[in-house]
Scaffold this motif. Structure first.
Motif, PDB file in Angstrom:
ATOM      1  N   ASN A  12      26.088 -64.165 -27.899  1.00 35.57           N
ATOM      2  CA  ASN A  12      25.846 -62.905 -28.602  1.00 35.57           C
ATOM      3  C   ASN A  12      27.176 -62.362 -29.098  1.00 35.57           C
ATOM      4  O   ASN A  12      28.070 -62.082 -28.293  1.00 35.57           O
ATOM      5  CB  ASN A  12      25.175 -61.911 -27.639  1.00 35.57           C
ATOM      6  CG  ASN A  12      24.817 -60.601 -28.326  1.00 35.57           C
ATOM      7  OD1 ASN A  12      25.634 -60.040 -29.060  1.00 35.57           O
ATOM      8  ND2 ASN A  12      23.611 -60.119 -28.099  1.00 35.57           N
ATOM      9  N   ASP A  14      27.743 -59.534 -30.830  1.00 37.60           N
ATOM     10  CA  ASP A  14      27.742 -58.097 -31.147  1.00 37.60           C
ATOM     11  C   ASP A  14      29.116 -57.465 -31.016  1.00 37.60           C
ATOM     12  O   ASP A  14      29.557 -56.689 -31.872  1.00 37.60           O
ATOM     13  CB  ASP A  14      26.809 -57.338 -30.202  1.00 37.60           C
ATOM     14  CG  ASP A  14      25.355 -57.656 -30.396  1.00 37.60           C
ATOM     15  OD1 ASP A  14      24.548 -57.231 -29.546  1.00 37.60           O
ATOM     16  OD2 ASP A  14      25.016 -58.329 -31.380  1.00 37.60           O
ATOM     17  N   HIS A  15      29.801 -57.793 -29.924  1.00 36.08           N
ATOM     18  CA  HIS A  15      30.998 -56.999 -29.632  1.00 36.08           C
ATOM     19  C   HIS A  15      32.268 -57.502 -30.296  1.00 36.08           C
ATOM     20  O   HIS A  15      33.303 -56.833 -30.247  1.00 36.08           O
ATOM     21  CB  HIS A  15      31.114 -56.799 -28.115  1.00 36.08           C
ATOM     22  CG  HIS A  15      29.915 -56.062 -27.607  1.00 36.08           C
ATOM     23  ND1 HIS A  15      29.608 -54.786 -28.026  1.00 36.08           N
ATOM     24  CD2 HIS A  15      28.900 -56.452 -26.818  1.00 36.08           C
ATOM     25  CE1 HIS A  15      28.467 -54.424 -27.478  1.00 36.08           C
ATOM     26  NE2 HIS A  15      28.001 -55.410 -26.758  1.00 36.08           N
ATOM     27  N   HIS A  48      22.547 -58.630 -32.652  1.00 41.68           N
ATOM     28  CA  HIS A  48      21.614 -57.508 -32.509  1.00 41.68           C
ATOM     29  C   HIS A  48      21.828 -56.539 -33.661  1.00 41.68           C
ATOM     30  O   HIS A  48      22.816 -55.809 -33.690  1.00 41.68           O
ATOM     31  CB  HIS A  48      21.893 -56.825 -31.173  1.00 41.68           C
ATOM     32  CG  HIS A  48      20.912 -55.737 -30.839  1.00 41.68           C
ATOM     33  ND1 HIS A  48      21.010 -55.045 -29.658  1.00 41.68           N
ATOM     34  CD2 HIS A  48      19.837 -55.238 -31.494  1.00 41.68           C
ATOM     35  CE1 HIS A  48      20.021 -54.158 -29.603  1.00 41.68           C
ATOM     36  NE2 HIS A  48      19.300 -54.261 -30.709  1.00 41.68           N
ATOM     37  N   ARG A  50      21.184 -53.428 -34.709  1.00 38.81           N
ATOM     38  CA  ARG A  50      20.637 -52.179 -34.186  1.00 38.81           C
ATOM     39  C   ARG A  50      20.279 -51.222 -35.318  1.00 38.81           C
ATOM     40  O   ARG A  50      20.903 -51.269 -36.401  1.00 38.81           O
ATOM     41  CB  ARG A  50      21.666 -51.497 -33.267  1.00 38.81           C
ATOM     42  CG  ARG A  50      21.714 -52.064 -31.869  1.00 38.81           C
ATOM     43  CD  ARG A  50      22.731 -51.334 -31.006  1.00 38.81           C
ATOM     44  NE  ARG A  50      22.604 -51.699 -29.604  1.00 38.81           N
ATOM     45  CZ  ARG A  50      21.863 -51.025 -28.720  1.00 38.81           C
ATOM     46  NH1 ARG A  50      21.173 -49.975 -29.113  1.00 38.81           N
ATOM     47  NH2 ARG A  50      21.803 -51.420 -27.464  1.00 38.81           N
ATOM     48  N   HIS A  55      27.332 -51.938 -34.365  1.00 36.69           N
ATOM     49  CA  HIS A  55      28.231 -53.096 -34.377  1.00 36.69           C
ATOM     50  C   HIS A  55      27.812 -54.065 -35.488  1.00 36.69           C
ATOM     51  O   HIS A  55      28.365 -54.002 -36.572  1.00 36.69           O
ATOM     52  CB  HIS A  55      28.340 -53.780 -33.001  1.00 36.69           C
ATOM     53  CG  HIS A  55      27.079 -53.893 -32.214  1.00 36.69           C
ATOM     54  ND1 HIS A  55      25.926 -54.481 -32.707  1.00 36.69           N
ATOM     55  CD2 HIS A  55      26.787 -53.516 -30.956  1.00 36.69           C
ATOM     56  CE1 HIS A  55      24.995 -54.451 -31.773  1.00 36.69           C
ATOM     57  NE2 HIS A  55      25.474 -53.866 -30.700  1.00 36.69           N
ATOM     58  N   GLU A  75      18.329 -60.154 -32.660  1.00 39.23           N
ATOM     59  CA  GLU A  75      17.750 -59.139 -31.773  1.00 39.23           C
ATOM     60  C   GLU A  75      17.455 -57.899 -32.617  1.00 39.23           C
ATOM     61  O   GLU A  75      18.272 -57.513 -33.472  1.00 39.23           O
ATOM     62  CB  GLU A  75      18.714 -58.785 -30.646  1.00 39.23           C
ATOM     63  CG  GLU A  75      18.805 -59.877 -29.614  1.00 39.23           C
ATOM     64  CD  GLU A  75      19.691 -59.490 -28.459  1.00 39.23           C
ATOM     65  OE1 GLU A  75      20.546 -58.633 -28.620  1.00 39.23           O
ATOM     66  OE2 GLU A  75      19.533 -60.078 -27.379  1.00 39.23           O
ATOM     67  N   VAL A  97      13.624 -56.056 -28.811  1.00 39.96           N
ATOM     68  CA  VAL A  97      14.271 -55.329 -27.713  1.00 39.96           C
ATOM     69  C   VAL A  97      14.023 -53.837 -27.873  1.00 39.96           C
ATOM     70  O   VAL A  97      13.820 -53.344 -28.990  1.00 39.96           O
ATOM     71  CB  VAL A  97      15.794 -55.592 -27.685  1.00 39.96           C
ATOM     72  CG1 VAL A  97      16.103 -57.088 -27.586  1.00 39.96           C
ATOM     73  CG2 VAL A  97      16.488 -54.996 -28.910  1.00 39.96           C
ATOM     74  N   ARG A 104      24.056 -46.641 -24.344  1.00 39.25           N
ATOM     75  CA  ARG A 104      25.330 -47.340 -24.553  1.00 39.25           C
ATOM     76  C   ARG A 104      25.057 -48.829 -24.780  1.00 39.25           C
ATOM     77  O   ARG A 104      25.751 -49.495 -25.534  1.00 39.25           O
ATOM     78  CB  ARG A 104      26.227 -47.128 -23.332  1.00 39.25           C
ATOM     79  CG  ARG A 104      27.628 -47.677 -23.525  1.00 39.25           C
ATOM     80  CD  ARG A 104      28.593 -47.084 -22.536  1.00 39.25           C
ATOM     81  NE  ARG A 104      28.170 -47.266 -21.140  1.00 39.25           N
ATOM     82  CZ  ARG A 104      28.900 -46.798 -20.123  1.00 39.25           C
ATOM     83  NH1 ARG A 104      30.025 -46.149 -20.340  1.00 39.25           N
ATOM     84  NH2 ARG A 104      28.486 -46.976 -18.884  1.00 39.25           N
ATOM     85  N   THR A 105      24.086 -49.365 -24.069  1.00 40.20           N
ATOM     86  CA  THR A 105      23.632 -50.738 -24.289  1.00 40.20           C
ATOM     87  C   THR A 105      22.147 -50.766 -23.938  1.00 40.20           C
ATOM     88  O   THR A 105      21.585 -49.751 -23.542  1.00 40.20           O
ATOM     89  CB  THR A 105      24.426 -51.741 -23.433  1.00 40.20           C
ATOM     90  OG1 THR A 105      24.002 -53.071 -23.751  1.00 40.20           O
ATOM     91  CG2 THR A 105      24.216 -51.498 -21.954  1.00 40.20           C
ATOM     92  N   THR A 106      21.529 -51.925 -24.092  1.00 41.72           N
ATOM     93  CA  THR A 106      20.104 -51.996 -23.782  1.00 41.72           C
ATOM     94  C   THR A 106      19.875 -51.622 -22.336  1.00 41.72           C
ATOM     95  O   THR A 106      20.514 -52.181 -21.441  1.00 41.72           O
ATOM     96  CB  THR A 106      19.583 -53.421 -24.050  1.00 41.72           C
ATOM     97  OG1 THR A 106      19.821 -53.707 -25.422  1.00 41.72           O
ATOM     98  CG2 THR A 106      18.097 -53.524 -23.772  1.00 41.72           C
ATOM     99  N   PHE A 136      12.125 -59.255 -25.081  1.00 45.35           N
ATOM    100  CA  PHE A 136      13.139 -58.977 -24.048  1.00 45.35           C
ATOM    101  C   PHE A 136      12.508 -58.010 -23.056  1.00 45.35           C
ATOM    102  O   PHE A 136      12.343 -56.828 -23.353  1.00 45.35           O
ATOM    103  CB  PHE A 136      14.387 -58.357 -24.683  1.00 45.35           C
ATOM    104  CG  PHE A 136      15.503 -58.142 -23.718  1.00 45.35           C
ATOM    105  CD1 PHE A 136      15.772 -56.874 -23.211  1.00 45.35           C
ATOM    106  CD2 PHE A 136      16.296 -59.200 -23.288  1.00 45.35           C
ATOM    107  CE1 PHE A 136      16.796 -56.665 -22.307  1.00 45.35           C
ATOM    108  CE2 PHE A 136      17.331 -58.997 -22.386  1.00 45.35           C
ATOM    109  CZ  PHE A 136      17.583 -57.728 -21.895  1.00 45.35           C
ATOM    110  N   HIS A 199      21.553 -60.499 -20.389  1.00 42.97           N
ATOM    111  CA  HIS A 199      22.088 -59.152 -20.221  1.00 42.97           C
ATOM    112  C   HIS A 199      22.951 -59.033 -18.973  1.00 42.97           C
ATOM    113  O   HIS A 199      22.480 -59.150 -17.848  1.00 42.97           O
ATOM    114  CB  HIS A 199      21.041 -58.038 -20.223  1.00 42.97           C
ATOM    115  CG  HIS A 199      21.683 -56.711 -20.516  1.00 42.97           C
ATOM    116  ND1 HIS A 199      21.817 -56.204 -21.790  1.00 42.97           N
ATOM    117  CD2 HIS A 199      22.300 -55.833 -19.698  1.00 42.97           C
ATOM    118  CE1 HIS A 199      22.483 -55.052 -21.730  1.00 42.97           C
ATOM    119  NE2 HIS A 199      22.775 -54.793 -20.474  1.00 42.97           N
TER     120      HIS A 199
END
Ligand SMILES: CC(=O)[C@@H](O)[C@H](O)COP(=O)(O)O
Ligand SMILES: NCC(=O)COP(=O)(O)O
Length: 253
Positions: A12, A14-15, A48, A50, A55, A75, A97, A104-106, A136, A199
């Motif tokens: 993943n 994302d970050h 993801h 969002r 991100h 995602e 999801v 802050r996160t899922t 998820f 996760h």
């Protein structure tokens, strides 16, 4: 020695985008992160998109789709807007999801059981577009029954509560949560579902969950990108793959 199914690693990214967005520029590029991840052994890339685009952004998804040589797992929230985007993008897979703007996160799994009537047509539309749908969800058989009811062939077990308990040193809760995941993997497989997990996983918890023969894919991001700050993304992914292989080997004995 029993032969277990291969265990895939979905990275993943994302970050990588979180770091890029910190300055509003183009560096580090999530696509470059994905390419490095694939070269280091990732079987797939997860991203993801969002609703708040904090991100990963729409352009990132488009470039990933057009450049990746491995499956792209998008995602997304289970909303009409995201379904429309996914049907235009056509990723290999979509993982539905839960999203809350202020999170802050899922923070939990998708409550599929509480929204079967809404989810059904959206899962059907994604599947009709050739997209493999996963949900998820918490490690709870009620959610697996809902996955079957809406026609989702895959569930991804939310491992966050277990991983947080491990990190906090709460041995009793960690043990209870891991045993819940062990039971859930069996229950999901018994319902004909493909079982993924993710996760909060790090090499230690990934090694433990790799020993569950029902689990065929792990989606891991935050630990890998965080570790990449110190060790590089390729090095972090190699360490993670080695941990997954140790876990799989232990299960096969
Ligand atoms: C669903 C899940 O556990 C993660 O893949 C999700 O992407 C977490 O959200 P952030 O990546 O925004 O932390
Ligand atoms: N679905 C889990 C995922 O893609 C990555 O979660 P994390 O490793 O970033 O916590």
């Amino acid at each position: 020695m029993t032969s277990l199914p291969p265990l895939r690693l979905g990275v993943n990214i994302d970050h990588v985008a979180t770091l890029r967005n910190a300055r509003g520029g183009r560096h580090p590029d999530p696509l470059r992160g994905a390419e490095i991840a694939v070269a280091a052994g990732a079987d797939g890339i997860t991203a993801h998109l969002r609703e708040d685009r904090r991100h990963i952004r729409d352009d990132d998804m488009a470039r990933l789709k057009s450049h990746l040589t491995v499956p792209l797992n998008m995602e997304m929230a289970a909303t009409p807007e995201m379904v429309e985007i996914a049907l235009k993008l056509k990723p290999h897979a979509a993982c539905l999801v839960p999203e809350r703007r202020e999170e802050r996160t899922t923070e939990g799994g998708l409550d599929a059981a509480g929204q079967v009537d809404e989810l059904g047509p959206r899962v059907k539309a994604l599947a009709a577009g050739g997209i493999r749908v996963s949900l998820f969800v918490a490690p709870d058989p009620v959610q697996f029954d809902a996955a079957v009811a809406v026609g989702a062939p895959v569930v991804e077990l939310h491992t966050g509560t277990w991983c947080e308990a491990v990190a906090a040193g709460d041995r009793i809760l960690a043990r209870a949560e891991f045993e819940r995941i062990v039971r859930a993997a069996r229950e999901a497989k018994a319902r004909g579902l493909e079982v993924h997990a993710g996760h909060g996983l790090d090499p230690m918890t990934a090694e433990a969950i790799a020993a569950l023969p029902e689990v065929v894919e792990l989606n891991i991001g935050h630990w890998l990108v965080a570790e990449a700050v110190f060790d590089g993304l390729a090095g972090a992914i190699r360490r993670m793959r080695a941990a997954m292989q140790r876990g799989r080997a232990a299960a096969g004995r």
